[in-house]
Design an enzyme around this catalytic site. Sequence first.
Site, PDB file in Angstrom:
ATOM      1  N   LYS A  53      -1.231   5.110 -14.015  1.00 14.90           N
ATOM      2  CA  LYS A  53      -1.760   4.274 -15.100  1.00 14.90           C
ATOM      3  C   LYS A  53      -2.896   5.000 -15.821  1.00 14.90           C
ATOM      4  CE  LYS A  53      -0.238  -0.013 -12.968  1.00 14.90           C
ATOM      5  NZ  LYS A  53      -0.471  -1.197 -12.154  1.00 14.90           N
ATOM      6  N   GLN A  97      -5.054  -4.160  -9.002  1.00 19.48           N
ATOM      7  CA  GLN A  97      -3.783  -3.704  -8.419  1.00 19.48           C
ATOM      8  C   GLN A  97      -3.425  -4.560  -7.211  1.00 19.48           C
ATOM      9  OE1 GLN A  97      -1.875  -1.359  -9.877  1.00 19.48           O
ATOM     10  NE2 GLN A  97      -0.306  -1.584  -8.306  1.00 19.48           N
ATOM     11  N   ASP A 120      -2.431  -7.837 -17.372  1.00 23.32           N
ATOM     12  CA  ASP A 120      -1.257  -8.010 -16.508  1.00 23.32           C
ATOM     13  C   ASP A 120      -0.552  -9.341 -16.812  1.00 23.32           C
ATOM     14  OD1 ASP A 120      -0.430  -6.081 -14.684  1.00 23.32           O
ATOM     15  OD2 ASP A 120      -2.070  -6.489 -13.290  1.00 23.32           O
TER      16      ASP A 120
HETATM   17  N1  GUN Z   1       1.702  -4.291  -8.015  1.00 25.75           N
HETATM   18  C1  GUN Z   1       3.022  -4.083  -8.275  1.00 25.75           C
HETATM   19  N2  GUN Z   1       3.274  -4.252  -9.591  1.00 25.75           N
HETATM   20  C2  GUN Z   1       2.102  -4.584 -10.170  1.00 25.75           C
HETATM   21  C3  GUN Z   1       1.718  -4.869 -11.507  1.00 25.75           C
HETATM   22  O1  GUN Z   1       2.528  -4.883 -12.450  1.00 25.75           O
HETATM   23  N3  GUN Z   1       0.398  -5.152 -11.703  1.00 25.75           N
HETATM   24  C4  GUN Z   1      -0.496  -5.149 -10.679  1.00 25.75           C
HETATM   25  N4  GUN Z   1      -1.754  -5.460 -10.972  1.00 25.75           N
HETATM   26  N5  GUN Z   1      -0.174  -4.890  -9.429  1.00 25.75           N
HETATM   27  C5  GUN Z   1       1.117  -4.600  -9.183  1.00 25.75           C
END
Ligand code: GUN
Length: 288
Positions: A53, A97, A120
């Site tokens: 990211k 996350q 998100d």
């Molecule tokens: N863990 C797995 N996929 C995601 C996501 O799209 N966002 C976040 N914050 N954590 C994740």
Amino acid sequence: MSAHIIDGKKLAESVRAEWKMRVEKLIQLGTKPGLAVIIVGDNAASSLYVRNKVKACSEVGIYSEVHSFQQNATQAEVLDCIRALNQNPHIHGILVQLPLPAHFENNRVITSIAIEKDVDGFHLYNVGALVTGNTIFFACTPFGVMVMLEKNQIPIEGQHAVVIGRSNIVGKPMAFMLLDKGATVTICTSKTRNLAQFTRDADILVVATGKPRMVTADMVKPGAVVIDVGINRLPDGKLCGDVDFDAVKEIAGFITPVPGGVGPMTITMLLCNTILAAERAQAGIQIG
Ligand code: GUN
């Protein structure tokens, strides 16, 4: 006839190139989009996602910072960090996350993020906004799937979409996004009785179960659009999806590969949401 393979990597590259111009415009106006990522613990997969990211942000000119906490950090410490980021004018998007360690209450943490910075789309307010057709941020993975369908001119209205998976991250928001575009939506799980009876009727089949190659060729209608959100590591170290790609590609009309399908689009949509949050902040648009 073999299916058209939707190349998520190529699509991600082309849309990111388009968005670079949006970032440049924002910078000219005095706003550099900024994303803060919070990670707790040392889950190897999460650490890799976070690194990817950060790398993707720098490639399109988005500022990013990572706040790493030890596995035994307290929820109060993380909430303090989020409170400070909510007030920080250089940060337009905040992402925690997942998964968080077991001693955390996911909803307490996620709902402490300012609604207008919840890139998100996991805040309960944003989930309600999605369900009522007033979306503020689309959750990144299903948003990426919608862009894949749109860019391949795949019709949604009136189609029967079957989603296998009921997670808050993929299955549920995916179902509502398809519903909002006029699909007739069936939500199944890996435990659904007579699953094949549902999947064989799907014009669009989205699979997000985390069960390697569980969708086999006999479960797919000829010509269907098959979107594989799964990413599983096999004992030999290779990656595979939730769909038996080699067999299903001979039946489907469109199919996404793993890797190189939905995965690259997820991070791309995070960039999109961060740019959108910065554009709203720059324009003084109030959210919520
Ligand atoms: N863990 C797995 N996929 C995601 C996501 O799209 N966002 C976040 N914050 N954590 C994740």
